[in-house]
Structures are given as structure tokens and as C-alpha cells.
Design a protein around this motif. Sequence first.
Motif, mmCIF file in Angstrom:
data_model
loop_
_atom_site.group_PDB
_atom_site.id
_atom_site.type_symbol
_atom_site.label_atom_id
_atom_site.label_comp_id
_atom_site.label_asym_id
_atom_site.label_seq_id
_atom_site.Cartn_x
_atom_site.Cartn_y
_atom_site.Cartn_z
ATOM 1 N N GLY A 1 -76.354 -19.003 39.618
ATOM 2 C CA GLY A 1 -77.563 -18.635 38.886
ATOM 3 C C GLY A 1 -77.207 -18.362 37.444
ATOM 4 O O GLY A 1 -76.049 -18.067 37.127
ATOM 5 N N PRO A 2 -78.194 -18.428 36.542
ATOM 6 C CA PRO A 2 -77.913 -18.243 35.125
ATOM 7 C C PRO A 2 -77.432 -16.829 34.802
ATOM 8 O O PRO A 2 -77.566 -15.917 35.611
ATOM 9 N N SER A 3 -76.859 -16.675 33.611
ATOM 10 C CA SER A 3 -76.416 -15.361 33.144
ATOM 11 C C SER A 3 -77.593 -14.391 33.156
ATOM 12 O O SER A 3 -78.686 -14.737 32.713
ATOM 13 N N GLY A 4 -77.386 -13.207 33.705
ATOM 14 C CA GLY A 4 -78.437 -12.194 33.773
ATOM 15 C C GLY A 4 -79.333 -12.314 34.995
ATOM 16 O O GLY A 4 -80.286 -11.547 35.155
ATOM 17 N N SER A 5 -79.018 -13.241 35.900
ATOM 18 C CA SER A 5 -79.893 -13.446 37.069
ATOM 19 C C SER A 5 -79.667 -12.402 38.164
ATOM 20 O O SER A 5 -80.416 -12.369 39.143
ATOM 21 N N GLY A 6 -78.607 -11.565 38.025
ATOM 22 C CA GLY A 6 -78.405 -10.481 38.988
ATOM 23 C C GLY A 6 -77.215 -10.668 39.912
ATOM 24 O O GLY A 6 -77.039 -9.902 40.859
ATOM 25 N N LYS A 7 -76.338 -11.641 39.608
ATOM 26 C CA LYS A 7 -75.219 -11.944 40.507
ATOM 27 C C LYS A 7 -74.246 -10.765 40.628
ATOM 28 O O LYS A 7 -73.880 -10.360 41.734
ATOM 29 N N SER A 8 -73.840 -10.212 39.467
ATOM 30 C CA SER A 8 -72.891 -9.085 39.519
ATOM 31 C C SER A 8 -73.558 -7.851 40.120
ATOM 32 O O SER A 8 -72.916 -7.095 40.856
ATOM 33 N N THR A 9 -74.840 -7.653 39.827
ATOM 34 C CA THR A 9 -75.564 -6.522 40.414
ATOM 35 C C THR A 9 -75.566 -6.629 41.935
ATOM 36 O O THR A 9 -75.332 -5.640 42.640
ATOM 37 N N LEU A 10 -75.789 -7.841 42.438
ATOM 38 C CA LEU A 10 -75.744 -8.075 43.885
ATOM 39 C C LEU A 10 -74.373 -7.697 44.454
ATOM 40 O O LEU A 10 -74.268 -6.996 45.469
ATOM 41 N N LEU A 11 -73.311 -8.131 43.776
ATOM 42 C CA LEU A 11 -71.967 -7.819 44.271
ATOM 43 C C LEU A 11 -71.665 -6.318 44.192
ATOM 44 O O LEU A 11 -71.064 -5.752 45.104
ATOM 45 N N HIS A 12 -72.102 -5.672 43.098
ATOM 46 C CA HIS A 12 -71.880 -4.216 42.987
ATOM 47 C C HIS A 12 -72.523 -3.480 44.158
ATOM 48 O O HIS A 12 -71.928 -2.558 44.732
ATOM 49 N N LEU A 13 -73.739 -3.895 44.508
ATOM 50 C CA LEU A 13 -74.448 -3.238 45.624
ATOM 51 C C LEU A 13 -73.752 -3.539 46.949
ATOM 52 O O LEU A 13 -73.542 -2.637 47.768
ATOM 53 N N ALA A 14 -73.365 -4.799 47.143
ATOM 54 C CA ALA A 14 -72.697 -5.185 48.399
ATOM 55 C C ALA A 14 -71.369 -4.460 48.534
ATOM 56 O O ALA A 14 -70.934 -4.140 49.641
ATOM 57 N N GLY A 15 -70.735 -4.178 47.388
ATOM 58 C CA GLY A 15 -69.427 -3.541 47.397
ATOM 59 C C GLY A 15 -69.481 -2.027 47.404
ATOM 60 O O GLY A 15 -68.449 -1.370 47.311
ATOM 61 N N GLY A 16 -70.672 -1.457 47.475
ATOM 62 C CA GLY A 16 -70.789 -0.004 47.516
ATOM 63 C C GLY A 16 -70.457 0.667 46.194
ATOM 64 O O GLY A 16 -70.152 1.856 46.139
ATOM 65 N N LEU A 17 -70.509 -0.094 45.099
ATOM 66 C CA LEU A 17 -70.229 0.484 43.778
ATOM 67 C C LEU A 17 -71.507 0.987 43.139
ATOM 68 O O LEU A 17 -71.486 1.642 42.096
ATOM 69 N N ASP A 18 -72.633 0.658 43.733
ATOM 70 C CA ASP A 18 -73.938 0.986 43.180
ATOM 71 C C ASP A 18 -74.890 1.083 44.380
ATOM 72 O O ASP A 18 -74.585 0.565 45.455
#
Length: 251
Positions: A54-71
Motif C-alpha cells: 500500500g502507498p506511504s501513509g496507508s497504515g502498514k506500520s500502524t498495523l504492524l505496531h498493533l499486531a506486535g503489541g507496541l500500540d
Amino acid sequence: MSIEAGKHRPPEHTGQVLVLRDVVRVHGSGDAEVRALDGLTISIAAGEFVAVMGPSGSGKSTLLHLAGGLDTPTSGTVRVEGTDVGALSVSGRAALRRRHIGYVFQDFNLIPTLTAAENVALPRELDGTGRKAARTEAMAALAELEVQDLADRFPDEMSGGQQQRTAIARAIIGKRRLLLADEPTGALDSHTGEAVLEVLRGRADAGSAVVLVTHDARFAAWADRVIFLRDGTVIDTAGVDSAEELLAHSR
Ligand SMILES: Nc1ncnc2c1ncn2[C@@H]1O[C@H](COP(=O)(O)OP(=O)(O)OP(=O)(O)O)[C@@H](O)[C@H]1O
Ligand SMILES: [Mg+2]
């Protein structure tokens, strides 16, 4: 293209390792409010390798942070191995991360005062593995990424690609059920990138759930399934038959 999840998945691994349900993550407030994820529902099974594009800013890292329990999500639920991550205490989330989750950060996050081997061994030592055994495991993980010769170097004595491979070794050490990798091939030439994908594919085939964020269709082609994000929601999901098809699909 059909939805064809987990074509490489061994039949004995059928449990869902990661389940996100109606997940919303809002950053900031008022005029500055950003809905980084806007009602995301996905599930990823043991043995399944999923690429997120997905494009930059589409939420990819946010998804990983949540999946990883960092957020934690603003609303909705994130479950790892059936545990509701948002309901855990901070220390409970830390324990879940140490035991079950391997994470390759977009910016590596190696500890600058530790050598490569010490960085890789750290999660095992924190988990109670003795120093010597952790070092042995770390050397094996570094060898898998072909950077064992750099074991005693500090991060600032390594190239970006070498640091990246060290960060991947740290994520795969131990028997983690969930591997999350945010652009783990960004600093690598294509030969080394393919070698890294082979390692991740191997972990999925051994029963881990693997989530790979990538911009590169050649790397996404190693996955069982690709999730396309835009503006914090899934716009499409597809089984992977070939890189060419994937490229055509993502245009
Ligand atoms: N801590 C934060 N505070 C405010 N906004 C944030 C924060 N983290 C992310 N965002 C915003 O949320 C949206 C999604 O960001 P995210 O980092 O998940 O995107 P991405 O798909 O990983 O992008 P890239 O490909 O550039 O890494 C973006 O608009 C970003 O600016
Ligand atoms: Mg990102």
C-alpha cells in the motif's frame, strides 16, 4: 485472481495466530486527527505468509505496531494467539512480545551499545535462556542471514544492509509464532533480499504466521496472500500466483 490463502500451509497448523477485528487507530485530535487504521478486519493463520502492500501513509506500520503489541487500538480488538492484546497490562504486552513475536522494525532499532551477537541474543536472555545458550542460538540465526562474521561488531561498524540482516536474525531467534517485518529488504540488494525472503518463507513453512510489509512485488510473490491497504482499510486481497500477476493486480 482468487483468494487462495495458505497454499503452502502444512495441514497440522490451522489455528489463527493474528486476528484484527474492526480495528480503528486514531492519532492526534481535532484538526490534526489522522485515522491511521479505519475499521480493519484481517486474520492470519499459523503457517501463513502474508504480504502487506500500500502507498506511504496507508497504515502498514500502524498495523504492524498493533499486531506486535507496541500500540493498542482506539477501538476494535487485536488478538495474538487468542489473547486480546488491548486488555493486557504494559508488562503483559512486553511478555507476549518477548515470547511469541519477532519484529523487524522499519529502522532496525538495534541497540548501539551491544554487538550484533548481543543484540540477537538479547530477547532470549530476557526470556531466561542462559547466556551461553543464547549466544549459540544468536550465532546460528546470524549464520542463517549470512552475517555470522560480523557477530562482534557494533551497529555503527556495519553497513545498513548488514544491520538489517542482524535485525532480522534478532526477530527469528527462538520459536516465535508471529513474525512481523516492516520493509525488511529496504537496505538490501536483490540477491540478499531474496535470501531474506527464503528465511521468512521457511519460518512460515515451519508453522509461524509471517506478515511482511513491502513495496516490492517480487518479494510479495513469496507470500501466500497479499493484503492491499489504502487510507487505513483493506482495498483488496489476493492469492499470489506470480510476481507478474501481482504487479498487474496492484496497478
Ligand atoms: N505517532 C503518530 N502520530 C500522528 N500520526 C501518525 C503517527 N503514526 C502514524 N501516523 C499517521 O498515520 C498514517 C499511517 O502511518 P503509517 O506509518 O502506518 O503508514 P505506512 O503505510 O507505514 O507508511 P510508509 O510506507 O511511509 O512507511 C499516516 O498518515 C501517518 O502520518
Ligand atoms: Mg511504514
